[in-house]
Design an enzyme around this catalytic site. Structure first.
Site, PDB file in Angstrom:
ATOM      1  N   LYS A 238       0.835  -1.205   0.000  1.00 43.78           N
ATOM      2  CA  LYS A 238       0.000   0.000   0.000  1.00 43.78           C
ATOM      3  C   LYS A 238       0.878   1.266   0.000  1.00 43.78           C
ATOM      4  CE  LYS A 238      -3.029   2.196   3.342  1.00 43.78           C
ATOM      5  NZ  LYS A 238      -2.120   3.340   3.411  1.00 43.78           N
TER       6      LYS A 238
ATOM      7  N   LYS B 267       7.435   0.935   1.551  1.00 33.50           N
ATOM      8  CA  LYS B 267       8.096   0.173   0.480  1.00 33.50           C
ATOM      9  C   LYS B 267       9.444   0.774   0.114  1.00 33.50           C
ATOM     10  CE  LYS B 267       4.836   1.017  -2.443  1.00 33.50           C
ATOM     11  NZ  LYS B 267       3.896   1.630  -1.516  1.00 33.50           N
TER      12      LYS B 267
ATOM     13  N   ASP C 132      -1.548  -0.334  -4.230  1.00 36.75           N
ATOM     14  CA  ASP C 132      -2.912  -0.015  -3.788  1.00 36.75           C
ATOM     15  C   ASP C 132      -3.944  -0.591  -4.746  1.00 36.75           C
ATOM     16  OD1 ASP C 132      -2.312   3.302  -2.442  1.00 36.75           O
ATOM     17  OD2 ASP C 132      -2.179   1.347  -1.571  1.00 36.75           O
TER      18      ASP C 132
ATOM     19  N   LYS D  97       4.946   8.393  -7.681  1.00 39.26           N
ATOM     20  CA  LYS D  97       5.547   9.374  -6.771  1.00 39.26           C
ATOM     21  C   LYS D  97       7.016   9.657  -7.129  1.00 39.26           C
ATOM     22  CE  LYS D  97       4.548   7.843  -2.472  1.00 39.26           C
ATOM     23  NZ  LYS D  97       4.907   7.687  -1.060  1.00 39.26           N
TER      24      LYS D  97
END
Ligand code: ADP
Ligand code: MG
Length: 292
Positions: free
Chosen positions: A13, A18, A130, A44
């Site tokens: 998630k 991570k 996700d 990101k």
């Protein structure tokens, strides 16, 4: 080195840790003498930040969009102890599909024969988990990675995402997709975190391969723009990452996970909802659940 390159995906998630975990594993492996590539597959594009001390790194997708011919040196930076850092990048916000972008980025790296030229011992793909839409499933689906580790905490939304990833793995593994290496339990802090994650693992035929405590050493290192391995190499937290890294590079086992169905997962969560305050109370001698 004659050994076959390991291609490992780390899923989980958003915000679960991570990139922190992957970067510290990369740093630990590099420190142990392995040749490592880390590829951020999260729109990101901050996967490798702490490995490269904030050096600017154009993403593969941004470079592709500029239209000129892309070379490996344009989209990679040599980071801590020689880790080759790459960010796949993301779509223009509001336009395009992030998952499809991952596919385009990995295809380009393959065409440029990155893995043949750099000959890494291990490639770590840090992938947002996700939504396991077709695009984000690319590293699992198409034989790109051999094995997946899923990062989760004891929070239900993280477990929910892990269960969804297990669904994707169990769907694609029989036709050449990646297998499950196991669960990395992150941010372990409360008394119930370990038993809760262990129980989820046991019910889904998964193995917990490491427990990473929640630690302010992680925050402190991140604020300095470094991995724990670099900023706090003698800390117990650095040793946790070293042990995890050793496990992953040596791991020859994998399983086919058996995800819980939606109703079963909900019932399981409720059972744990009843248990966690009791476990905390045993730990602290203070049961807060009686009045709620
Ligand atoms: P993701 O890549 O899954 O989105 P990050 O690795 O960026 O998540 O982590 C999110 C935040 O959580 C970061 O600020 C990171 O420092 C923090 N974090 C991750 N793991 C830990 C840990 N074990 N202890 C303390 N903070 C952590
Ligand atoms: Mg990340």
């Amino acid at each position: 080195m004659a050994n076959k390159t390991k291609h490992i995906a780390i899923y989980g998630k958003g915000g679960i840790g991570k990139s922190t975990t992957t970067s510290n594993i990369s740093a630990a492996l590099a420190e142990a003498g392995y040749r490592v590539i880390q590829i951020g597959c999260d729109p990101k594009s901050d996967s490798t930040n702490t490995l490269r001390g904030g050096d600017y790194l154009p993403t593969v997708l941004d470079s592709l969009r500029e239209g000129a011919e892309v070379r490996i040196e344009d989209v990679s930076v040599i980071g801590y102890k020689g880790v080759l850092c790459i960010e796949a990048g993301g779509p223009v916000p509001g336009v395009g599909c992030a998952g499809r972008g991952i596919n385009a980025a990995i295809t380009l790296l393959q065409e440029l024969e990155l893995f043949e030229t750099f000959s890494p011992d291990i490639v770590l793909y840090d992938v947002l988990g996700d939504v396991v839409c077709g695009g984000f499933a690319v590293p699992i689906r198409e034989g790109i990675t051999d094995k997946v580790y899923v990062v989760t905490s004891s929070d239900f939304m993280a477990i929910y995402a892990a269960n969804n990833l297990f669904r994707a793995i169990s769907k694609y593994a029989p036709t050449g997709g990646a297998q499950l290496g196991g669960i990395i339990a992150n941010s372990v802090q409360t008394a119930y975190a370990k038993p809760l994650i262990d129980d989820f693992a046991q019910r889904t035929n998964a193995k917990v391969v490491g427990y990473v405590p929640r630690s302010s050493v992680v925050a402190q290192s991140e604020l300095h723009g470094r991995t724990v391995l670099e900023a706090n190499p003698t800390s117990p937290q650095a040793d946790v990452y070293r042990e995890l890294a050793r496990y992953i590079i040596e791991d020859t086992q994998s399983t086919l996970p058996s995800p819980l169905g939606v109703t079963r997962l909900r019932d399981w969560a409720k059972e744990w909802g009843d248990k966690i305050l009791r476990i905390e109370a045993q730990d602290t001698g203070n049961y807060a659940g009686e009045n709620i």
